[in-house]
Scaffold this motif. Structure first.
Motif, PDB file in Angstrom:
ATOM      1  N   GLY A 116      -7.481   3.088   2.167  1.00 59.45           N
ATOM      2  CA  GLY A 116      -6.176   3.668   1.893  1.00 59.45           C
ATOM      3  C   GLY A 116      -5.949   3.859   0.422  1.00 59.45           C
ATOM      4  O   GLY A 116      -6.872   4.160  -0.339  1.00 59.45           O
ATOM      5  N   TYR A 155       0.834  -1.199   0.000  1.00 61.02           N
ATOM      6  CA  TYR A 155       0.000   0.000   0.000  1.00 61.02           C
ATOM      7  C   TYR A 155       0.876   1.260   0.000  1.00 61.02           C
ATOM      8  O   TYR A 155       1.933   1.282   0.610  1.00 61.02           O
ATOM      9  N   TRP A 182      -0.476   3.823   1.458  1.00 64.16           N
ATOM     10  CA  TRP A 182      -0.825   3.976   2.868  1.00 64.16           C
ATOM     11  C   TRP A 182      -2.093   3.169   3.138  1.00 64.16           C
ATOM     12  O   TRP A 182      -2.863   2.890   2.230  1.00 64.16           O
ATOM     13  N   VAL A 183      -2.265   2.779   4.390  1.00 70.87           N
ATOM     14  CA  VAL A 183      -3.437   1.986   4.776  1.00 70.87           C
ATOM     15  C   VAL A 183      -3.807   2.297   6.225  1.00 70.87           C
ATOM     16  O   VAL A 183      -2.924   2.518   7.066  1.00 70.87           O
ATOM     17  N   LYS A 184      -5.093   2.339   6.494  1.00 72.86           N
ATOM     18  CA  LYS A 184      -5.629   2.554   7.843  1.00 72.86           C
ATOM     19  C   LYS A 184      -6.759   1.564   8.065  1.00 72.86           C
ATOM     20  O   LYS A 184      -7.276   0.954   7.130  1.00 72.86           O
TER      21      LYS A 184
END
Length: 134
Positions: A87, A58, A60-62
Motif C-alpha cells: 500500500g 496508511y 491505503w493498504v491491501k
C-alpha cells in the motif's frame, strides 16, 4: 462444504470487505461480541474501528493473501490468513512485502476473535527496512 471450508470462506469474505474498505459489510461477518487485538495489544470493538485505525496509519493498504491454514477445535474453527501487506504510508511512500498473519476464531458462522500481527510498526520505526524489501 465442511465446517473448515465454511470458516475459510467467511474469513475470506471478511478480508475482501475490509480491503475495499467496507466496514459495514465486514461487520456482518463478525459476532456482536467479537474480540479484536492488533499489534501492540490495541483492542478494537468492531470492523469500523479497524478501518479507522488503518486510515490513521496508511493512505491505503491491501493484503496479498498467500495461504489460509485452518483447524477444527471442539467448538470452533481457527483460521490463519498469511501473506503480505502492500500500500502507501500516510506520507505517500509506497510499500510492499510487509509480512502479516491474521488469526481468526469462527463460531456458529461468525468471527468471534481476531488477532492481527504484521511488520508495520518495525517498518515505521526503521523506514530503510521498507526500501530493502522492494
Amino acid at each position: 462444504m465442511t465446517e473448515l471450508e465454511k470458516a475459510i470462506d467467511l474469513v475470506s469474505k471478511f478480508l475482501e470487505a475490509s480491503m475495499e474498505p467496507n466496514p459495514e459489510l465486514a461487520a456482518t461477518y463478525m459476532d456482536d461480541d467479537v474480540k479484536i487485538i492488533f499489534t501492540g495489544r490495541r483492542e478494537m470493538a468492531n470492523a469500523q474501528q479497524i478501518t479507522a485505525f488503518n486510515k490513521s496509519r496508511y493512505e491505503w493498504v491491501k493484503k496479498s493473501i498467500k495461504q489460509y491454514d485452518a483447524m477444527q477445535k471442539e467448538d470452533h474453527c481457527v483460521v490463519y490468513s498469511i501473506g503480505f501487506l502492500y500500500g502507501q504510508w500516510q506520507d505517500g511512500t509506497p510499500f510492499n512485502g510487509n509480512r502479516y498473519t491474521d488469526r481468526f476464531e469462527v463460531r456458529q458462522g461468525k468471527i468471534t476473535k481476531m488477532d492481527v500481527l504484521n511488520d508495520s510498526a518495525e517498518w515505521i520505526l526503521t523506514p530503510a527496512i521498507n526500501r530493502e524489501a522492494e
